[in-house]
Enzyme design. Structure first.
Site, PDB file in Angstrom:
ATOM      1  N   HIS A   1      77.784  16.158 -45.549  1.00 40.23           N
ATOM      2  CA  HIS A   1      78.396  17.328 -46.179  1.00 40.23           C
ATOM      3  C   HIS A   1      79.915  17.339 -46.018  1.00 40.23           C
ATOM      4  O   HIS A   1      80.603  18.168 -46.645  1.00 40.23           O
ATOM      5  CB  HIS A   1      77.812  18.612 -45.579  1.00 40.23           C
ATOM      6  CG  HIS A   1      77.481  19.647 -46.605  1.00 40.23           C
ATOM      7  ND1 HIS A   1      78.355  19.977 -47.625  1.00 40.23           N
ATOM      8  CD2 HIS A   1      76.387  20.426 -46.772  1.00 40.23           C
ATOM      9  CE1 HIS A   1      77.797  20.924 -48.376  1.00 40.23           C
ATOM     10  NE2 HIS A   1      76.605  21.212 -47.885  1.00 40.23           N
TER      11      HIS A   1
ATOM     12  N   ASP B   1      80.261  18.446 -51.604  1.00 44.40           N
ATOM     13  CA  ASP B   1      79.465  19.672 -51.521  1.00 44.40           C
ATOM     14  C   ASP B   1      78.172  19.503 -52.310  1.00 44.40           C
ATOM     15  O   ASP B   1      77.883  18.429 -52.853  1.00 44.40           O
ATOM     16  CB  ASP B   1      80.267  20.874 -52.033  1.00 44.40           C
ATOM     17  CG  ASP B   1      80.805  20.663 -53.454  1.00 44.40           C
ATOM     18  OD1 ASP B   1      80.232  19.815 -54.186  1.00 44.40           O
ATOM     19  OD2 ASP B   1      81.788  21.315 -53.833  1.00 44.40           O
TER      20      ASP B   1
END
Length: 448
Positions: free
Chosen positions: A419, A423
Site C-alpha cells: 500500500h 492506493d
C-alpha cells in the site's frame, strides 16, 4: 613425500554463510582431478556442486550428509603428488558454478606430529573417545601403511571452537549450547569427550524425579531445523510481513473464452501454449498500463523505485520447499517463449538445479495456487517486490452470461499489493484489466 592440502567450503556468494552437505561425490581413497566436483551442497538459494581446486587422493572428508557447515569450514583433505618446491601447490582458480574457487591457501608451517593420528572412518573423525591434547597437527592416512604430516587442525567457524563438525552436530542434535562448555583441548578446543560428558550430566538431571512445583514447559514433538531453502523462505516471508503494509483485493472472472483461445492455439501447428504463459502475458500487459506495481520501496532513501523491465517470478512447490524462479525480461517474450522458459525453470526447480541467479531479482510474482485445488488466497508478497497476482482453480460454476444463467469456467483472481506504492484505485485498475483479458482475450490484441 606427498603433501596433504585442506580444501575448505568456499564463499558461495550472494551473502551466503553456510551450506548443508547433501551428497558426497567422492570417497576417501579416491583419486580426484583438479576442478572435479566433490560434494553437492544446498544453500539458502540453490543446490550447488562444489569442485575441488586440487588433484590427488582424498584422505579425509569432514561432515556427514545432512551436516550444515559454515563457509571456511574444512570439507576434505587431498594428498597431492611429490612436491618440487617448498611453496604449496596452487588451486586452479577456475569458476565454481558462477563463483570463484578462491585464492590458493596461504603458506603454512607444517609440524610433524609424532603421536599416532586419530583413525578416520568413512571420511569422518572416529566416533570413539576424543584424542588427548597434542600439537595441532595430525597424520592423515593416504595409502596403506603410509602416514604423511597434515597441516594444523583448523578450528571450526562459529562462536565456540570445536575439534570437528561432528562434535558441533552432536551438540546441535541434542540441543546443547557449546558456548556453555569449557573445552579440554588446546586453547580451550571443545573435544567430543567434553560434549559427551555434558550430555551425560544433562541426562542424569532429566532422569531425576521431578517435583510438582517445577513442571516441564517444553512439549514433546518433532523438531525440523529451518535451514537451506526452507530457512531462506521463512526469513524472507517474515521480513515481508514486518516491512510491507500489504492489502488484498480480488474479483471473480469468467475464464471460458481464455480456455477456448488456448484450445484453439494448441490445435494449430507449433509448440503447445501453457495456461501459465497466457496469464504471464496478461500480467506483463497489465504492468505496462500500471507500472507502479512493478517497483520496490527503498526504505533507507524513502523512495519508490519504479523499474523499466519485468522479471516475472512464479511460485513453484518442490520437495525442498517453495521456490520462486524468475523469468528474465518477461515483457519481451511471447506466449511460446514464456511456455518454454516456464517449463525449463520448473524442471530445474524439481531437480534442485536452479542457480542463485535464477532465484533472485524478480520484480513481480505470479502465484498459481489453483493447482492445489483452492479458489482463493491472500499470499505474502515476495520481498522486496510490490505486488503479487494470485490465480485460483478454474472450475465450472453458475454464471450470468449475456443475460442468461449458464455454466461457465470461473476463476478467482487476487492482487496483494504494497500500500506504500499505490492506493486501491491503481490496484483495482490493474486487477480489473487482468480480469477483462481473462474474460475477453482479444483485449490483449491492443497491446501486441
Amino acid at each position: 613425500m606427498a603433501q596433504v592440502l585442506e580444501f575448505k567450503l568456499p564463499d558461495l556468494g550472494e551473502g551466503l554463510t553456510e551450506a548443508v552437505i547433501v551428497t558426497w561425490l567422492v570417497q576417501v581413497g579416491e583419486v580426484v582431478a583438479i576442478d572435479q566436483p566433490v560434494v553437492e551442497v544446498e544453500t539458502a538459494k540453490a543446490m550447488v556442486e562444489v569442485p575441488c581446486p586440487y588433484g590427488g587422493v582424498v584422505t579425509a572428508r569432514f561432515g556427514e550428509e545432512g551436516t550444515e557447515l559454515p563457509v571456511g569450514a574444512p570439507l576434505l583433505t587431498v594428498a597431492v603428488g611429490e612436491p618440487t618446491t617448498v611453496p604449496e601447490p596452487e588451486g586452479s582458480g577456475n569458476v565454481l558454478v558462477g563463483y570463484g574457487t578462491g585464492t590458493p591457501p596461504a603458506r603454512r608451517r607444517r609440524i610433524r606430529n609424532t603421536a599416532p593420528a586419530p583413525e578416520r572412518t568413512n571420511g569422518t573423525a572416529e566416533r570413539g573417545s576424543s584424542p588427548e591434547p597434542a600439537p595441532r597437527a595430525t597424520a592423515v592416512e593416504t595409502a596403506p601403511h603410509t602416514q604423511v604430516p597434515a597441516p594444523p587442525f583448523p578450528l571450526a567457524e562459529g562462536p565456540a571452537p570445536v575439534i570437528s563438525p561432528l562434535v558441533r552436530r552432536l551438540a546441535r542434535d541434542n540441543d546443547l549450547d557449546l558456548r556453555r562448555l569449557s573445552g579440554s583441548g588446546p586453547d580451550g578446543l571443545i573435544m567430543r569427550a567434553d560434549v559427551e560428558d555434558a550430555l551425560r550430566v544433562s541426562a542424569a538431571r532429566a532422569a531425576a524425579p521431578r517435583t510438582p512445583a517445577a513442571p516441564s514447559n517444553a512439549p514433546a514433538g518433532t523438531r525440523t531445523p529451518l535451514k537451506g531453502i526452507r530457512g531462506a523462505v521463512a526469513d524472507k516471508l517474515s521480513r515481508s510481513r514486518r516491512e510491507i503494509p500489504d492489502a488484498t483485493c480480488w474479483v471473480d472472472a469468467d475464464a471460458t473464452e481464455l480456455m477456448r483461445a488456448r484450445t484453439a492455439m494448441n490445435a494449430a501447428a507449433g509448440p503447445r501454449i501453457s495456461l501459465l504463459a497466457l496469464l504471464a502475458r496478461i500480467c506483463t500487459a497489465a504492468l505496462a498500463r500500471h507500472p507502479e506495481l512493478n517497483s520496490y520501496v527503498d526504505v533507507e532513501a524513502r523512495e519508490i523505485v519504479q523499474l523499466d523491465h519485468v522479471h516475472l517470478g512464479f511460485a513453484a512447490q518442490t520437495d525442498r520447499g517453495l521456490v520462486v524462479p524468475v523469468v528474465r525480461e518477461a515483457h519481451t517474450r511471447d506466449a511460446e517463449a514464456l511456455t518454454a522458459e516456464f517449463a525449463r525453470l520448473t524442471e530445474a526447480a524439481h531437480t534442485g538445479r536452479l542457480t542463485p541467479a535464477e532465484l533472485t531479482g524478480g520484480t513481480f510474482t505470479l502465484n498459481n495456487y489453483g493447482v492445489f485445488g483452492v479458489d482463493g488466497s491472500t499470499p505474502i508478497i515476495n520481498h522486496p517486490e510490490a505486488a503479487m497476482l494470485g490465480v485460483g482453480r478454474i472450475v465450472p460454476k453458475p454464471w450470468v452470461h449475456e443475460g442468461e444463467l449458464a455454466v461457465r469456467q470461473v476463476v478467482q483472481l487476487s492482487l496483494t499489493f504494497d500500500h506504500r506504492v499505490c492506493d486501491g484505485g491503481t490496484a483495482g485498475g490493474f486487477l480489473r484489466y487482468v480480469a477483462d483479458c481473462v474474460e475477453q482475450p482479444t483485449v490483449l490484441l491492443r497491446t501486441l
